[in-house]
Motif scaffolding. Structure first.
Motif, PDB file in Angstrom:
ATOM      1  N   ASP A  78       0.815  -1.221   0.000  1.00  0.00           N
ATOM      2  CA  ASP A  78       0.000   0.000   0.000  1.00  0.00           C
ATOM      3  C   ASP A  78       0.844   1.265   0.000  1.00  0.00           C
ATOM      4  OD1 ASP A  78       0.977   0.105   2.584  1.00  0.00           O
ATOM      5  OD2 ASP A  78      -0.977  -0.044   3.560  1.00  0.00           O
ATOM      6  N   ASN A  79       2.168   1.113  -0.065  1.00  0.00           N
ATOM      7  CA  ASN A  79       3.107   2.237  -0.116  1.00  0.00           C
ATOM      8  C   ASN A  79       3.067   3.110   1.138  1.00  0.00           C
ATOM      9  OD1 ASN A  79       4.477   2.696  -3.046  1.00  0.00           O
ATOM     10  ND2 ASN A  79       2.526   1.634  -3.234  1.00  0.00           N
ATOM     11  N   LYS A  80       2.585   2.559   2.246  1.00  0.00           N
ATOM     12  CA  LYS A  80       2.494   3.334   3.477  1.00  0.00           C
ATOM     13  C   LYS A  80       3.514   2.934   4.537  1.00  0.00           C
ATOM     14  CE  LYS A  80      -2.411   4.465   2.953  1.00  0.00           C
ATOM     15  NZ  LYS A  80      -3.776   4.385   3.553  1.00  0.00           N
ATOM     16  N   THR A  81       4.323   1.889   4.242  1.00  0.00           N
ATOM     17  CA  THR A  81       5.332   1.436   5.198  1.00  0.00           C
ATOM     18  C   THR A  81       6.639   1.161   4.476  1.00  0.00           C
ATOM     19  OG1 THR A  81       3.595   0.366   6.506  1.00  0.00           O
ATOM     20  CG2 THR A  81       5.869  -0.236   7.008  1.00  0.00           C
ATOM     21  N   LEU A  82       7.736   1.637   5.052  1.00  0.00           N
ATOM     22  CA  LEU A  82       9.077   1.314   4.574  1.00  0.00           C
ATOM     23  C   LEU A  82       9.727   0.403   5.605  1.00  0.00           C
ATOM     24  CD1 LEU A  82      11.390   1.879   2.479  1.00  0.00           C
ATOM     25  CD2 LEU A  82      12.184   3.656   4.071  1.00  0.00           C
ATOM     26  N   TYR A  83      10.210  -0.756   5.140  1.00  0.00           N
ATOM     27  CA  TYR A  83      10.887  -1.716   6.007  1.00  0.00           C
ATOM     28  C   TYR A  83      12.394  -1.664   5.746  1.00  0.00           C
ATOM     29  CZ  TYR A  83       6.226  -3.811   6.498  1.00  0.00           C
ATOM     30  OH  TYR A  83       4.897  -4.036   6.742  1.00  0.00           O
ATOM     31  N   VAL A  84      13.172  -1.681   6.809  1.00  0.00           N
ATOM     32  CA  VAL A  84      14.638  -1.681   6.699  1.00  0.00           C
ATOM     33  C   VAL A  84      15.190  -2.620   7.759  1.00  0.00           C
ATOM     34  CG1 VAL A  84      16.746  -0.285   6.709  1.00  0.00           C
ATOM     35  CG2 VAL A  84      14.585   0.756   6.016  1.00  0.00           C
ATOM     36  N   ASN A  85      16.155  -3.466   7.369  1.00  0.00           N
ATOM     37  CA  ASN A  85      16.796  -4.277   8.403  1.00  0.00           C
ATOM     38  C   ASN A  85      18.239  -3.851   8.636  1.00  0.00           C
ATOM     39  OD1 ASN A  85      18.677  -5.932   6.815  1.00  0.00           O
ATOM     40  ND2 ASN A  85      16.938  -7.163   6.145  1.00  0.00           N
ATOM     41  N   GLU A  86      18.741  -4.214   9.813  1.00  0.00           N
ATOM     42  CA  GLU A  86      20.120  -3.930  10.212  1.00  0.00           C
ATOM     43  C   GLU A  86      20.814  -5.272  10.446  1.00  0.00           C
ATOM     44  OE1 GLU A  86      19.376   0.253  12.636  1.00  0.00           O
ATOM     45  OE2 GLU A  86      19.242  -1.658  13.702  1.00  0.00           O
ATOM     46  N   SER A  87      21.776  -5.598   9.594  1.00  0.00           N
ATOM     47  CA  SER A  87      22.372  -6.933   9.611  1.00  0.00           C
ATOM     48  C   SER A  87      23.065  -7.272  10.919  1.00  0.00           C
ATOM     49  CB  SER A  87      23.367  -7.069   8.458  1.00  0.00           C
ATOM     50  OG  SER A  87      22.698  -7.085   7.222  1.00  0.00           O
ATOM     51  N   ALA A  88      23.992  -6.428  11.350  1.00  0.00           N
ATOM     52  CA  ALA A  88      24.782  -6.735  12.547  1.00  0.00           C
ATOM     53  C   ALA A  88      23.925  -6.713  13.806  1.00  0.00           C
ATOM     54  CB  ALA A  88      25.949  -5.763  12.682  1.00  0.00           C
ATOM     55  N   GLN A  89      22.938  -5.823  13.837  1.00  0.00           N
ATOM     56  CA  GLN A  89      22.086  -5.676  15.019  1.00  0.00           C
ATOM     57  C   GLN A  89      20.905  -6.657  15.008  1.00  0.00           C
ATOM     58  OE1 GLN A  89      23.119  -3.177  13.009  1.00  0.00           O
ATOM     59  NE2 GLN A  89      24.655  -2.268  14.350  1.00  0.00           N
ATOM     60  N   ARG A  90      20.663  -7.308  13.871  1.00  0.00           N
ATOM     61  CA  ARG A  90      19.611  -8.327  13.720  1.00  0.00           C
ATOM     62  C   ARG A  90      18.214  -7.761  13.971  1.00  0.00           C
ATOM     63  NH1 ARG A  90      23.280 -11.508  17.452  1.00  0.00           N
ATOM     64  NH2 ARG A  90      24.809 -12.513  16.107  1.00  0.00           N
ATOM     65  N   LYS A  91      18.015  -6.513  13.608  1.00  0.00           N
ATOM     66  CA  LYS A  91      16.730  -5.854  13.828  1.00  0.00           C
ATOM     67  C   LYS A  91      16.071  -5.501  12.499  1.00  0.00           C
ATOM     68  CE  LYS A  91      18.101  -3.778  18.246  1.00  0.00           C
ATOM     69  NZ  LYS A  91      18.315  -2.516  18.991  1.00  0.00           N
TER      70      LYS A  91
END
Length: 307
Positions: free
Chosen positions: A187-200
């Motif tokens: 729906d173009n209303k959420t951006l997801y991003v992960n952090e590799s080292a922090q596992r989040k």
């Protein structure tokens, strides 16, 4: 960062399948029904294999076929060849396609986003930002705006950038962890991003004009790393687990729905294609190849390209 919470587990059989019941969470056991298989032979790509993306015609592309600095094209039956060679010193990472069918490539050594016009294979620098550590994975929204993760591996930090359709680059957030996988919800209303080292894995509200707000933690894993990720048309998020050799499927609320075992142990990214958008393609660093398996819902980027 490993969890300091004691982990006690047992297996519970429910109508939905076999689950691991722990003191902290309810996680599905690795799925033994969905089977991953080889799509391309081992070592056809370098260990830098990344950025899988499928065009409207169903052709798969990934970076570093045969040698660094190339874009490989793979037919639906798994035959790979060099599609284009990048300029000297450029090496690709993430790949995405616009509505017009143009290919965009994150060129991390030169801090560029490259553009390839598919019909002519004309290659140009679409955007350049010397302040970037290195553009890594990229996502695209329904307005063809790009979003780039930007990790600093030595410092375990990172940023997020937006690249508008005119090539203008805007910093959305700085001083994060090692930003890596990135995608936009259907729906173009959420951006997801992960952090590799922090596992989040983080979720942001994404406004109509491409601004982010209301950052919240979607999930934090106790072990292993993460790399690329993609949404399906229902908003579920498929994340490759680097070092664990799996792909985990999350609901939009951050609940683990499924975990699929791969052959290789170091997956770098994932894309969806096939005639119905339900074929997953995963790039593997340790194998130098691509694996594939079937899913129950089409990938979101595949669906966007069909319109």
């Amino acid at each position: 960062m490993s969890s300091s919470i004691p982990h006690f587990a047992c297996l519970v059989l429910t109508g939905a399948g076999l689950f691991s019941l722990s003191a902290t969470t309810l996680l599905p056991v690795v799925d033994d029904v969905v089977k991953s298989s080889l799509f391309t032979p081992a070592n056809g790509f370098t260990s830098g294999v990344e950025g899988p993306a499928v065009d409207k015609a169903g052709m798969l592309y990934a970076v570093n076929f045969g040698k660094q600095g190339t874009i490989g094209q793979i037919t639906p039956d798994g035959k790979a060849s060099v599609f284009v060679e990048l300029p000297d010193g450029s090496i690709g990472n993430g790949i995405r396609f616009s509505k017009r069918g143009d290919m965009f490539i994150a060129d991390y050594p030169k801090h560029n986003i490259l553009k390839v016009v598919m019909g002519t294979k004309k290659l140009s620098v679409f955007a350049s930002e010397p302040r970037m550590n290195q553009p890594n994975d990229i996502a695209i929204d329904s307005k063809d705006r790009l979003y780039a993760s930007d990790p600093n591996w030595k410092e375990n930090t990172g940023n997020i950038w937006r690249i508008d359709t005119d090539g203008k680059v805007t910093l959305l957030e700085a001083n994060m962890g090692t930003t890596n996988g990135i995608d936009v919800s259907p729906d173009n209303k959420t951006l997801y991003v992960n952090e590799s080292a922090q596992r989040k894995v983080w979720a942001y509200d994404l406004s109509a004009d491409g601004q982010v707000s209301h950052k919240r933690l979607l999930i934090e894993f106790p072990d292993f790393g993460m790399d690329g990720m993609r949404c399906d048309t229902k908003g579920n998020l498929y994340i490759v687990r680097y070092g664990k050799g799996t792909v985990v499927k999350l609901s939009p609320a951050g609940k683990v729905l499924q975990e699929i075992q791969l052959i290789g142990k170091k997956p770098t990214n994932i894309a969806f294609g096939g005639k119905d958008g339900r074929t997953a393609y995963v790039t593997l660093q340790d194998q130098g190849n691509i694996e594939t398996f079937r899913v129950d819902t089409p990938g979101q980027e595949w669906a966007m390209r069909q319109k």
